[in-house]
Design a protein around this motif. Structure first.
Motif, PDB file in Angstrom:
ATOM      1  N   GLN A 196     -11.536  -5.773  -2.087  1.00 60.22           N
ATOM      2  CA  GLN A 196     -11.201  -6.626  -0.975  1.00 60.22           C
ATOM      3  C   GLN A 196     -10.234  -6.174  -0.143  1.00 60.22           C
ATOM      4  O   GLN A 196     -10.266  -6.030   1.268  1.00 60.22           O
ATOM      5  N   PHE A 197      -9.016  -5.708  -0.487  1.00 59.14           N
ATOM      6  CA  PHE A 197      -7.910  -5.285   0.149  1.00 59.14           C
ATOM      7  C   PHE A 197      -8.347  -3.995   0.950  1.00 59.14           C
ATOM      8  O   PHE A 197      -8.085  -3.910   2.295  1.00 59.14           O
ATOM      9  N   ALA A 203      -5.540  -5.724   6.295  1.00 59.37           N
ATOM     10  CA  ALA A 203      -4.773  -5.694   5.152  1.00 59.37           C
ATOM     11  C   ALA A 203      -4.254  -4.351   5.002  1.00 59.37           C
ATOM     12  O   ALA A 203      -2.927  -3.941   4.425  1.00 59.37           O
ATOM     13  N   ALA A 204      -5.076  -3.172   5.139  1.00 62.93           N
ATOM     14  CA  ALA A 204      -4.615  -2.049   4.503  1.00 62.93           C
ATOM     15  C   ALA A 204      -4.036  -1.078   5.566  1.00 62.93           C
ATOM     16  O   ALA A 204      -3.867   0.118   5.563  1.00 62.93           O
ATOM     17  N   VAL A 249      -4.522  -7.345  -6.181  1.00 62.01           N
ATOM     18  CA  VAL A 249      -3.517  -6.605  -5.217  1.00 62.01           C
ATOM     19  C   VAL A 249      -2.693  -7.766  -4.859  1.00 62.01           C
ATOM     20  O   VAL A 249      -3.051  -8.791  -4.393  1.00 62.01           O
ATOM     21  N   VAL A 250      -1.315  -7.463  -4.973  1.00 58.45           N
ATOM     22  CA  VAL A 250      -0.523  -8.191  -4.444  1.00 58.45           C
ATOM     23  C   VAL A 250       0.454  -7.408  -3.374  1.00 58.45           C
ATOM     24  O   VAL A 250       0.614  -6.191  -3.530  1.00 58.45           O
ATOM     25  N   ALA A 251       0.262  -7.571  -2.240  1.00 60.54           N
ATOM     26  CA  ALA A 251       0.783  -6.842  -0.940  1.00 60.54           C
ATOM     27  C   ALA A 251       2.140  -7.445  -0.234  1.00 60.54           C
ATOM     28  O   ALA A 251       2.236  -8.693  -0.382  1.00 60.54           O
ATOM     29  N   SER A 252       3.110  -7.006   0.108  1.00 58.65           N
ATOM     30  CA  SER A 252       4.084  -7.278   0.994  1.00 58.65           C
ATOM     31  C   SER A 252       4.290  -6.812   2.267  1.00 58.65           C
ATOM     32  O   SER A 252       3.659  -5.480   2.576  1.00 58.65           O
ATOM     33  N   TYR A 253       4.603  -7.542   3.251  1.00 61.19           N
ATOM     34  CA  TYR A 253       4.364  -7.229   4.626  1.00 61.19           C
ATOM     35  C   TYR A 253       5.779  -7.936   5.056  1.00 61.19           C
ATOM     36  O   TYR A 253       6.467  -8.793   4.930  1.00 61.19           O
TER      37      TYR A 253
END
Length: 362
Positions: A196-197, A203-204, A249-253
């Motif tokens: 999904q990411f 997101a990517a 996935v754990v993502a940081s922005y």
């Protein structure tokens, strides 16, 4: 002497072909059970051995006169970098011998024949054998590198303590040798999937740039070690395209910019649900993002986290602050066999800079 019978042997050893896949999958399933996905599927086999960005896996089979495949041996292609130089390697994986012909030297024959075939373009063989296969590798020239330590962090401390007590009482410390009545790990984990990411362009966005900067940081601290170079294409294959492994996935922005990513998967460890943290990607020096990602991982809903992060990296330093600890006498045993001389001692664990994603599932 591949491709023909040897002496009075009733087996012909030849290259593995695509038409062998169904029979090889049956043999692997019978000898090695379902593997990391629980089932030996064509999709997983092709992802691992055909679609690998480092190249298709060389393999041999031992065939009986009636055409029945009785043994198989595969080497997974891999590439490390050392001081800017690419080190071509293979990982010894997926070897199986039919019970009817075990003890007749097919494991050794297929392995030594395949070593001869890869000698021209390969510098190193490595793998993480279990206790049953280790003696055979040591007899053929492999040497122990050491145990790659696994750091643990409880998320649900009481559940984690109860689960450890059950594992110790059962005599099954890995939680894999018997059936357990456990929760569905997928239902427990709240994170989006890696697929999904990567399929969401919002997101990517900036992912490849982030990976390039993170790899430059890894190169700076690991210039004198063997490490896997990170690229966007490699990580998409490794985590986004892996069938049946449920990577999350754990993502940081920050201000809309992607600053860090964690790849991991929920999995059963006996009565426990573990979040296996395979890879953390952050820019060099960005410890705040690394800490933020560890805080995010703690929201997985699993009982604990298990990981191994490259020594000296921002992720490894942040893990210590986040309360990750390495229990004594635990880890994954790494073994290696040089095919050609190396400028470093590949049998010294300090010569390697690995993440858990370099080792698990293969």
């Amino acid at each position: 002497m591949s491709g023909q019978e040897r002496g009075n042997s009733p087996f012909t050893v030849r290259e593995l072909g695509k038409h062998d896949e169904p029979r090889v999958l049956d043999l692997l399933g019978a000898a090695l059970s379902g593997g990391p996905t629980g089932e030996r599927t064509s999709e997983f086999f092709r992802w691992k051995h055909r679609d690998n960005p480092f190249g298709a896996s060389p393999g041999l089979v031992a065939e009986r006169a009636d055409g029945r495949v009785m043994a198989v041996r595969l080497f997974l292609r891999w590439e490390f970098v050392f001081g800017g130089e690419v080190i071509r390697a293979v990982r010894a994986v997926d070897t199986a011998t039919h019970p009817d012909v075990q003890g007749r030297g097919l494991f050794r024959r297929l392995t030594t024949d395949l070593l001869e075939r890869i000698e021209a373009d390969t510098s190193l063989v490595f793998n993480t054998p279990n206790g049953n296969s280790l003696p055979g590798y040591l007899k053929m020239g492999w040497q122990e590198v050491g145990k790659v330590p696994i750091a643990l962090h409880p998320i649900r401390p009481l559940a984690f303590a109860r689960g450890l007590k059950e594992l110790r009482a059962s005599g099954d410390p890995t939680g894999t040798s018997q059936s357990w009545n456990s929760d569905d790990p997928a239902a427990r984990c709240r994170f989006p999937t890696a697929r999904q990411f990567f399929s969401d362009p919002r997101a990517a966005v900036g992912f490849d740039e982030l990976v390039a900067e993170a790899d430059a940081g890894d190169a700076a601290i690991g210039h004198d070690k063997l490490r896997t170079a990170l690229t966007g294409d490699f990580l998409r294959w490794r985590y986004g395209e892996a069938p049946g492994l449920d990577y999350r996935v754990v993502a940081s922005y920050k201000n809309g910019e992607l600053t860090g990513v964690v790849f991991g998967r929920p999995r059963l460890r006996g009565p426990l649900v573990e979040f296996t943290l395979s890879q953390m990607v952050v820019r060099p020096g960005d410890r705040d993002t690394a800490r933020k990602l560890f805080s995010g991982v703690a929201m997985s809903g699993c009982d604990h986290v298990a990981t191994h992060l490259a020594r000296g990296s921002e992720a490894a330093r942040a893990a210590r602050y986040a309360g990750y600890a390495t229990p004594p006498r635990t880890g994954m045993l790494l073994v290696a066999r040089p095919v050609h001389p190396h400028p470093i001692d590949v049998h010294d664990l300090r010569s390697w800079q690995l993440s858990l994603g370099d080792l698990e599932v293969f």
